[in-house]
Design an enzyme around this catalytic site. Structure first.
Site, PDB file in Angstrom:
ATOM      1  N   HIS A 134      69.699  32.482  42.430  1.00  0.00           N
ATOM      2  CA  HIS A 134      69.112  31.139  42.378  1.00  0.00           C
ATOM      3  C   HIS A 134      67.647  31.181  42.811  1.00  0.00           C
ATOM      4  O   HIS A 134      66.774  30.604  42.155  1.00  0.00           O
ATOM      5  CB  HIS A 134      69.927  30.201  43.283  1.00  0.00           C
ATOM      6  CG  HIS A 134      69.366  28.831  43.424  1.00  0.00           C
ATOM      7  ND1 HIS A 134      69.749  27.790  42.620  1.00  0.00           N
ATOM      8  CD2 HIS A 134      68.445  28.331  44.290  1.00  0.00           C
ATOM      9  CE1 HIS A 134      69.083  26.701  42.978  1.00  0.00           C
ATOM     10  NE2 HIS A 134      68.290  27.004  43.995  1.00  0.00           N
ATOM     11  N   GLU A 135      67.366  31.891  43.902  1.00  0.00           N
ATOM     12  CA  GLU A 135      65.984  31.977  44.401  1.00  0.00           C
ATOM     13  C   GLU A 135      65.092  32.758  43.438  1.00  0.00           C
ATOM     14  O   GLU A 135      63.944  32.373  43.188  1.00  0.00           O
ATOM     15  CB  GLU A 135      65.959  32.587  45.797  1.00  0.00           C
ATOM     16  CG  GLU A 135      66.720  31.798  46.847  1.00  0.00           C
ATOM     17  CD  GLU A 135      66.344  30.326  46.927  1.00  0.00           C
ATOM     18  OE1 GLU A 135      65.190  29.969  46.625  1.00  0.00           O
ATOM     19  OE2 GLU A 135      67.223  29.519  47.287  1.00  0.00           O
ATOM     20  N   HIS A 140      64.054  30.555  40.662  1.00  0.00           N
ATOM     21  CA  HIS A 140      62.905  29.716  41.028  1.00  0.00           C
ATOM     22  C   HIS A 140      61.598  30.476  40.817  1.00  0.00           C
ATOM     23  O   HIS A 140      60.621  29.921  40.315  1.00  0.00           O
ATOM     24  CB  HIS A 140      62.992  29.286  42.499  1.00  0.00           C
ATOM     25  CG  HIS A 140      63.876  28.112  42.756  1.00  0.00           C
ATOM     26  ND1 HIS A 140      63.765  26.915  42.092  1.00  0.00           N
ATOM     27  CD2 HIS A 140      64.896  27.947  43.642  1.00  0.00           C
ATOM     28  CE1 HIS A 140      64.653  26.070  42.541  1.00  0.00           C
ATOM     29  NE2 HIS A 140      65.371  26.675  43.488  1.00  0.00           N
ATOM     30  N   GLU A 182      66.095  22.376  40.460  1.00  0.00           N
ATOM     31  CA  GLU A 182      67.273  22.938  41.135  1.00  0.00           C
ATOM     32  C   GLU A 182      68.408  23.185  40.147  1.00  0.00           C
ATOM     33  O   GLU A 182      69.048  24.229  40.182  1.00  0.00           O
ATOM     34  CB  GLU A 182      67.747  22.017  42.270  1.00  0.00           C
ATOM     35  CG  GLU A 182      66.851  22.030  43.492  1.00  0.00           C
ATOM     36  CD  GLU A 182      66.724  23.404  44.132  1.00  0.00           C
ATOM     37  OE1 GLU A 182      67.727  24.140  44.222  1.00  0.00           O
ATOM     38  OE2 GLU A 182      65.607  23.751  44.531  1.00  0.00           O
TER      39      GLU A 182
END
Length: 169
Positions: free
Chosen positions: A81-82, A85, A156
Protein backbone atom coordinates in the site's frame (compact mmCIF):
# COMPACT_ATOMS: atom_id res chain seq x y z
CA UNK A 1 12.47 14.71 6.04
CA UNK A 2 10.00 16.44 8.32
CA UNK A 3 7.69 13.41 8.48
CA UNK A 4 10.60 11.08 9.25
CA UNK A 5 11.91 13.44 11.94
CA UNK A 6 8.43 13.92 13.46
CA UNK A 7 8.07 10.14 13.73
CA UNK A 8 11.49 9.93 15.45
CA UNK A 9 12.32 7.29 12.84
CA UNK A 10 15.77 5.90 12.22
CA UNK A 11 17.11 4.35 9.04
CA UNK A 12 17.53 0.57 9.06
CA UNK A 13 20.11 -1.41 7.15
CA UNK A 14 19.65 -4.73 5.42
CA UNK A 15 21.76 -6.38 8.14
CA UNK A 16 19.42 -5.04 10.86
CA UNK A 17 16.13 -5.97 9.18
CA UNK A 18 16.68 -8.33 6.23
CA UNK A 19 12.99 -9.30 5.96
CA UNK A 20 11.89 -5.64 5.75
CA UNK A 21 14.42 -4.95 3.00
CA UNK A 22 13.53 -8.12 1.07
CA UNK A 23 9.79 -7.42 1.12
CA UNK A 24 10.13 -3.78 0.05
CA UNK A 25 12.71 -4.67 -2.62
CA UNK A 26 10.37 -7.27 -4.15
CA UNK A 27 7.35 -4.94 -4.06
CA UNK A 28 9.38 -2.04 -5.50
CA UNK A 29 10.57 -4.24 -8.36
CA UNK A 30 6.98 -5.30 -9.10
CA UNK A 31 5.93 -1.63 -9.03
CA UNK A 32 8.81 -0.62 -11.31
CA UNK A 33 10.22 2.00 -8.95
CA UNK A 34 13.60 2.40 -7.24
CA UNK A 35 13.99 0.93 -3.76
CA UNK A 36 12.91 3.60 -1.23
CA UNK A 37 14.91 4.35 1.89
CA UNK A 38 13.62 2.35 4.85
CA UNK A 39 12.99 3.61 8.36
CA UNK A 40 11.54 2.33 11.64
CA UNK A 41 9.72 4.54 14.13
CA UNK A 42 9.57 3.61 17.84
CA UNK A 43 5.81 4.05 17.92
CA UNK A 44 3.67 1.23 19.40
CA UNK A 45 0.75 2.05 17.07
CA UNK A 46 0.61 -0.50 14.21
CA UNK A 47 1.06 1.85 11.25
CA UNK A 48 3.30 2.77 8.33
CA UNK A 49 3.70 5.72 5.98
CA UNK A 50 5.47 6.72 2.80
CA UNK A 51 6.95 10.10 2.03
CA UNK A 52 8.89 11.81 -0.74
CA UNK A 53 7.90 13.92 -3.72
CA UNK A 54 8.80 11.24 -6.30
CA UNK A 55 9.94 7.59 -6.41
CA UNK A 56 13.63 8.58 -6.52
CA UNK A 57 13.34 10.49 -3.22
CA UNK A 58 10.91 8.18 -1.44
CA UNK A 59 11.10 6.72 2.03
CA UNK A 60 8.92 4.13 3.73
CA UNK A 61 8.63 3.99 7.51
CA UNK A 62 7.04 1.33 9.68
CA UNK A 63 6.23 1.65 13.35
CA UNK A 64 7.50 -0.96 15.78
CA UNK A 65 3.84 -1.65 16.66
CA UNK A 66 3.35 -3.04 13.17
CA UNK A 67 6.13 -5.53 13.80
CA UNK A 68 4.61 -6.49 17.16
CA UNK A 69 1.07 -7.17 15.90
CA UNK A 70 1.30 -8.43 12.30
CA UNK A 71 2.95 -11.30 10.46
CA UNK A 72 5.36 -10.55 7.63
CA UNK A 73 2.70 -11.60 5.13
CA UNK A 74 0.35 -8.95 6.59
CA UNK A 75 3.15 -6.40 6.79
CA UNK A 76 3.88 -7.03 3.09
CA UNK A 77 0.31 -5.94 2.30
CA UNK A 78 0.77 -2.75 4.30
CA UNK A 79 4.11 -2.08 2.60
CA UNK A 80 2.57 -2.69 -0.85
CA UNK A 81 0.00 0.00 0.00
CA UNK A 82 2.79 2.44 0.92
CA UNK A 83 4.83 1.59 -2.20
CA UNK A 84 1.67 2.20 -4.26
CA UNK A 85 1.48 5.70 -2.77
CA UNK A 86 5.08 6.26 -3.89
CA UNK A 87 4.49 4.91 -7.41
CA UNK A 88 1.32 6.98 -7.82
CA UNK A 89 3.08 10.13 -6.52
CA UNK A 90 0.32 10.57 -3.95
CA UNK A 91 2.53 12.58 -1.60
CA UNK A 92 2.99 15.20 -4.35
CA UNK A 93 -0.74 15.09 -5.19
CA UNK A 94 -1.70 15.66 -1.56
CA UNK A 95 0.82 18.49 -1.26
CA UNK A 96 -0.70 20.24 -4.29
CA UNK A 97 -4.23 19.66 -2.94
CA UNK A 98 -3.18 21.13 0.41
CA UNK A 99 -1.68 24.17 -1.32
CA UNK A 100 -4.87 24.72 -3.33
CA UNK A 101 -6.95 24.34 -0.18
CA UNK A 102 -4.78 26.84 1.68
CA UNK A 103 -5.06 29.29 -1.21
CA UNK A 104 -8.87 29.05 -1.19
CA UNK A 105 -8.91 29.55 2.59
CA UNK A 106 -6.51 32.52 2.30
CA UNK A 107 -8.70 34.20 -0.34
CA UNK A 108 -11.79 33.64 1.83
CA UNK A 109 -10.05 35.20 4.85
CA UNK A 110 -8.83 38.15 2.78
CA UNK A 111 -12.40 38.72 1.56
CA UNK A 112 -13.64 38.54 5.13
CA UNK A 113 -11.14 41.08 6.45
CA UNK A 114 -11.54 43.29 3.39
CA UNK A 115 -15.29 43.36 3.95
CA UNK A 116 -14.96 44.06 7.69
CA UNK A 117 -12.31 46.74 7.31
CA UNK A 118 -13.84 48.54 4.33
CA UNK A 119 -11.65 47.13 1.58
CA UNK A 120 -13.90 48.48 -1.21
CA UNK A 121 -13.06 51.61 -3.20
CA UNK A 122 -14.19 55.00 -1.96
CA UNK A 123 -16.87 55.39 -4.67
CA UNK A 124 -18.58 52.17 -3.54
CA UNK A 125 -20.66 53.53 -0.67
CA UNK A 126 -23.32 50.81 -0.70
CA UNK A 127 -21.03 48.35 1.12
CA UNK A 128 -20.91 45.63 -1.53
CA UNK A 129 -22.62 42.28 -1.27
CA UNK A 130 -22.57 41.32 2.40
CA UNK A 131 -24.35 38.00 1.83
CA UNK A 132 -21.86 37.05 -0.90
CA UNK A 133 -18.92 37.94 1.34
CA UNK A 134 -20.40 35.96 4.23
CA UNK A 135 -21.00 32.94 1.96
CA UNK A 136 -17.41 33.13 0.69
CA UNK A 137 -16.11 33.38 4.27
CA UNK A 138 -18.00 30.31 5.39
CA UNK A 139 -18.20 28.14 2.29
CA UNK A 140 -14.70 28.78 0.91
CA UNK A 141 -12.77 26.97 3.66
CA UNK A 142 -15.43 24.23 3.83
CA UNK A 143 -15.14 23.63 0.08
CA UNK A 144 -11.35 23.53 0.32
CA UNK A 145 -11.53 20.94 3.12
CA UNK A 146 -14.05 18.79 1.23
CA UNK A 147 -11.84 18.85 -1.88
CA UNK A 148 -8.78 17.80 0.13
CA UNK A 149 -10.70 15.00 1.86
CA UNK A 150 -12.12 13.71 -1.44
CA UNK A 151 -8.67 13.61 -3.02
CA UNK A 152 -7.24 11.91 0.05
CA UNK A 153 -9.95 9.21 0.06
CA UNK A 154 -9.59 8.54 -3.66
CA UNK A 155 -5.80 8.22 -3.30
CA UNK A 156 -6.22 5.77 -0.39
CA UNK A 157 -8.66 3.61 -2.36
CA UNK A 158 -6.34 3.62 -5.38
CA UNK A 159 -3.36 2.67 -3.17
CA UNK A 160 -5.38 -0.25 -1.77
CA UNK A 161 -6.28 -1.44 -5.27
CA UNK A 162 -2.70 -1.03 -6.53
CA UNK A 163 -1.36 -2.90 -3.49
CA UNK A 164 -3.71 -5.81 -4.18
CA UNK A 165 -2.50 -5.91 -7.80
CA UNK A 166 1.15 -5.71 -6.70
CA UNK A 167 0.68 -8.54 -4.22
CA UNK A 168 -1.51 -10.60 -6.53
CA UNK A 169 -3.83 -11.10 -3.57
Amino acid sequence: KLAIAAARARPVTQAEMPQYHAVVREISQRAGIPMPRLYVSPNPQPNAFATGRNPSNAAVCINTGLLDYLTWEEIAGVLAHEVAHVRNRDILTQSVAAAVGQTITFVAHMAMWGGMLGGGNSRDRDGGNAIGALALMILGPIAATVIQMAISRSREFEADAAAARLMGD
